[in-house]
Write a protein that holds these residues in place. Sequence first.
Motif, PDB file in Angstrom:
ATOM      1  N   ASP A 145       0.827  -1.212   0.000  1.00  0.00           N
ATOM      2  CA  ASP A 145       0.000   0.000   0.000  1.00  0.00           C
ATOM      3  C   ASP A 145       0.861   1.262   0.000  1.00  0.00           C
ATOM      4  O   ASP A 145       0.530   2.252  -0.663  1.00  0.00           O
ATOM      5  N   LEU A 146       1.975   1.231   0.735  1.00  0.00           N
ATOM      6  CA  LEU A 146       2.886   2.371   0.756  1.00  0.00           C
ATOM      7  C   LEU A 146       3.487   2.610  -0.627  1.00  0.00           C
ATOM      8  O   LEU A 146       3.588   3.761  -1.083  1.00  0.00           O
ATOM      9  N   ALA A 147       3.876   1.537  -1.302  1.00  0.00           N
ATOM     10  CA  ALA A 147       4.438   1.677  -2.652  1.00  0.00           C
ATOM     11  C   ALA A 147       3.409   2.272  -3.601  1.00  0.00           C
ATOM     12  O   ALA A 147       3.743   3.127  -4.442  1.00  0.00           O
ATOM     13  N   ARG A 148       2.166   1.845  -3.489  1.00  0.00           N
ATOM     14  CA  ARG A 148       1.097   2.407  -4.323  1.00  0.00           C
ATOM     15  C   ARG A 148       0.919   3.892  -4.032  1.00  0.00           C
ATOM     16  O   ARG A 148       0.699   4.695  -4.946  1.00  0.00           O
ATOM     17  N   ASP A 149       1.017   4.259  -2.759  1.00  0.00           N
ATOM     18  CA  ASP A 149       0.849   5.665  -2.403  1.00  0.00           C
ATOM     19  C   ASP A 149       1.974   6.525  -2.970  1.00  0.00           C
ATOM     20  O   ASP A 149       1.744   7.667  -3.376  1.00  0.00           O
ATOM     21  N   CYS A 150       3.179   5.976  -2.999  1.00  0.00           N
ATOM     22  CA  CYS A 150       4.317   6.736  -3.522  1.00  0.00           C
ATOM     23  C   CYS A 150       4.118   7.147  -4.981  1.00  0.00           C
ATOM     24  O   CYS A 150       4.700   8.139  -5.441  1.00  0.00           O
ATOM     25  N   LEU A 151       3.291   6.407  -5.710  1.00  0.00           N
ATOM     26  CA  LEU A 151       3.030   6.735  -7.105  1.00  0.00           C
ATOM     27  C   LEU A 151       2.207   8.015  -7.250  1.00  0.00           C
ATOM     28  O   LEU A 151       2.153   8.604  -8.334  1.00  0.00           O
ATOM     29  N   MET A 157       7.058  15.171  -1.617  1.00  0.00           N
ATOM     30  CA  MET A 157       6.639  14.366  -0.473  1.00  0.00           C
ATOM     31  C   MET A 157       7.354  13.027  -0.464  1.00  0.00           C
ATOM     32  O   MET A 157       7.719  12.526   0.607  1.00  0.00           O
ATOM     33  N   ASN A 158       7.601  12.450  -1.625  1.00  0.00           N
ATOM     34  CA  ASN A 158       8.348  11.192  -1.663  1.00  0.00           C
ATOM     35  C   ASN A 158       9.770  11.375  -1.149  1.00  0.00           C
ATOM     36  O   ASN A 158      10.334  10.485  -0.507  1.00  0.00           O
ATOM     37  N   THR A 159      10.368  12.538  -1.423  1.00  0.00           N
ATOM     38  CA  THR A 159      11.704  12.829  -0.896  1.00  0.00           C
ATOM     39  C   THR A 159      11.683  12.874   0.625  1.00  0.00           C
ATOM     40  O   THR A 159      12.569  12.329   1.298  1.00  0.00           O
ATOM     41  N   VAL A 160      10.665  13.515   1.193  1.00  0.00           N
ATOM     42  CA  VAL A 160      10.515  13.566   2.652  1.00  0.00           C
ATOM     43  C   VAL A 160      10.336  12.160   3.214  1.00  0.00           C
ATOM     44  O   VAL A 160      10.984  11.771   4.198  1.00  0.00           O
ATOM     45  N   VAL A 161       9.455  11.378   2.580  1.00  0.00           N
ATOM     46  CA  VAL A 161       9.176  10.017   3.060  1.00  0.00           C
ATOM     47  C   VAL A 161      10.446   9.171   3.050  1.00  0.00           C
ATOM     48  O   VAL A 161      10.806   8.539   4.061  1.00  0.00           O
ATOM     49  N   LEU A 162      11.157   9.150   1.925  1.00  0.00           N
ATOM     50  CA  LEU A 162      12.317   8.276   1.788  1.00  0.00           C
ATOM     51  C   LEU A 162      13.455   8.689   2.722  1.00  0.00           C
ATOM     52  O   LEU A 162      14.102   7.834   3.338  1.00  0.00           O
ATOM     53  N   THR A 163      13.728   9.982   2.835  1.00  0.00           N
ATOM     54  CA  THR A 163      14.821  10.416   3.705  1.00  0.00           C
ATOM     55  C   THR A 163      14.467  10.237   5.180  1.00  0.00           C
ATOM     56  O   THR A 163      15.324   9.857   5.987  1.00  0.00           O
ATOM     57  N   ASP A 164      13.212  10.477   5.545  1.00  0.00           N
ATOM     58  CA  ASP A 164      12.804  10.242   6.929  1.00  0.00           C
ATOM     59  C   ASP A 164      12.868   8.756   7.277  1.00  0.00           C
ATOM     60  O   ASP A 164      13.334   8.382   8.360  1.00  0.00           O
ATOM     61  N   TYR A 165      12.394   7.908   6.364  1.00  0.00           N
ATOM     62  CA  TYR A 165      12.451   6.466   6.616  1.00  0.00           C
ATOM     63  C   TYR A 165      13.890   5.990   6.767  1.00  0.00           C
ATOM     64  O   TYR A 165      14.197   5.177   7.644  1.00  0.00           O
ATOM     65  N   PHE A 166      14.774   6.496   5.911  1.00  0.00           N
ATOM     66  CA  PHE A 166      16.170   6.055   5.920  1.00  0.00           C
ATOM     67  C   PHE A 166      16.831   6.313   7.268  1.00  0.00           C
ATOM     68  O   PHE A 166      17.556   5.470   7.789  1.00  0.00           O
TER      69      PHE A 166
END
Length: 257
Positions: A145-151, A157-166
Motif C-alpha cells: 500500500d505504501l508503494a502504491r501511495d508513492c506513485l 513528499m516522496n523525498t521527505v518520506v524516503l529520507t525520513d524512513y532512511f
Amino acid sequence: MRAKVETVRIDGLPVRLHTLAPAGRVRDDLAPTVVLVHGIGMSHRSFRRTQRALAATHRTVSVDMPGFGGLPGAGRPLQVEELADIVVRAARSRGAGPLVLVGQSMGTQIVAEAARRHVDDVESVVLVGPVVVPGRRSALLQGIDLARDCLTEGVRMNTVVLTDYFRSVPQYLRELGPMLRHRLEDTMPHVGQPVLVVRGTRDPIGRRDWAARLAAAAPRGAFVELPGPHHVQEHQPVAFARLVGEFQRVQTLEGLR
C-alpha cells in the motif's frame, strides 16, 4: 515565521517540539494548542506546510518522537499507549493546553489513545489517513500500500518520506509490530471528545470505508475527504487548516449552547 525548536526528555526519551504561532505567541493559555503527530518512519517534516497554514491562526506544536526525525531511538519498541502519554506530557511540559491533537497514519493511533487516556488535557482529535485497515495487518500488505501511495505523492513528499524512513530504520522496525497490532476501531468508541476523520480521495493506505467506519464508531465523530493521497494534509495545507479551524469553531459553538 520561524519555529521555536526544543528537545525535552520524557522518562529519559528525547522528544523534539517545533512550536509555531501567530505573532510569536509560542506560549498562549487563551486558546487550544494544535499538536501535530507524525506517522511511523516520519518526522515533523510531514507537517511542514500544514503547520505553517495552521499557525496563521493557532499556536501549533509539531512533534518528533523518539527514534524519528534524527533523534536517538528508545532501543526497544514503544507501545502506542506509551507514545500517547509521551506526546501529551511533552506538549504539556511547555505549557501547551488544552490540546487539539492531529495525527497522521500511525499518528492517528497515538492521538486517539492520547484522547482516551488524557481526557482533561485533550479537547478534540483529528485523524488523517488512519491505520491499520483490518485484513491488511501485515508488513507485506502495508509495504504494498505504501508503494502504491508513492506513485501519487509527488517528488517533494516522496523525498521527505524516503529520507525520513532512511534515518529512522532501527526505531521503525521496532514500532512496526505495535502499529500492526493496535486496533484503532476498538479505541474509537471510548474517545468522548469530538473526532474528525480526514482522508485523501486517492489514499490506498487509509481506505474510505475504513475511515468512515472509524468516524461512525466515535460518539462524536465526523468524516471528510479532501483531494489527494495519504499525506493529504501536505497536498492541501490551506484547505486542511481551514477544515481544522471550522471543526474547532463548531465545537466551540456547541460548547456554548
